[in-house]
Write an enzyme that holds these catalytic residues in place. Sequence first.
Site, short mmCIF file in Angstrom:
data_model
loop_
_atom_site.label_atom_id
_atom_site.label_comp_id
_atom_site.label_asym_id
_atom_site.label_seq_id
_atom_site.Cartn_x
_atom_site.Cartn_y
_atom_site.Cartn_z
N ASP A 1 47.57 -47.26 26.85
CA ASP A 1 46.13 -47.25 26.59
C ASP A 1 45.71 -46.05 25.72
OD1 ASP A 1 46.07 -49.35 28.35
OD2 ASP A 1 44.47 -48.52 29.60
N HIS B 1 49.73 -44.08 28.97
CA HIS B 1 48.76 -43.70 27.93
C HIS B 1 49.47 -43.07 26.73
CE1 HIS B 1 46.26 -43.98 31.52
NE2 HIS B 1 45.23 -44.18 30.71
ZN LIG Z 1 41.41 -45.79 28.61
#
Ligand SMILES: [Zn+2]
Length: 238
Positions: A47, A192
């Site tokens: 992400d 992430h």
């Molecule tokens: Zn996010």
Amino acid sequence: MGLNFLISGFLILISFGYLIIPNSPQFYGKSIRRINTKEKIVALTFDDGPNPPYTEQILDILKQHNVKATFFMVGKHIEKCPYMVKKVYQEGHEIGNHSWSHKVLICRSSKYIRKEIEQTDKLIYQLGYKGKIYFRAPKGLKFVNLPRILNSQNRHHILFDVISWDWCCPGANKIVRCVLKKVKSGSIILLHDGNGDVNFIGTDRSQTVIATDIIIQKLKARGYGFVTISELIQNNAN
Ligand SMILES: [Zn+2]
């Protein structure tokens, strides 16, 4: 001192939000946290990118292991490095929409939410992506209005059941342990490559890069295969 205490409290609250909110009820449509399958497959999701050079470093690791993943990108970051979209899909990965500005989408008007989704979709398609674009809300927060809009677009909301805590930078080994402890067949793993809450790119995600390499090796040794979100959903026995 008082301000530091408040900030720490806020960060802890946000962190726990990740544990609680994905399980919160919704009144429209469907959120997918994991799929029901006996097949030993998992989906790695990254992400908040694109975020050079960490996105490229993750792409290199995925290539070394011949693994495909899904990148939920933030529109405002794509705008700063649009070439990354092409690089990601040309290497066979899937691209998801993670909103335009990464602002939390609860308590927002339909007009605001639609703009956050559609502006990002449009940019991804303008950059030549041809696949289906899945959506994941910033911080996984959904409530009523967002699910209603996604439902009207015939779109599932893609969440996760395995949280790596990598955004807290606890060290690569801790990230690996968090993932290995929770993973099972059909899991969606949250990692992430970027940071959606900043207006510039360049947040250090070197721990995630190192952890991704180890996670892939360890899961392969346990017999797991890696698929994109589209492939995972096709295997859903529900
Ligand atoms: Zn996010």
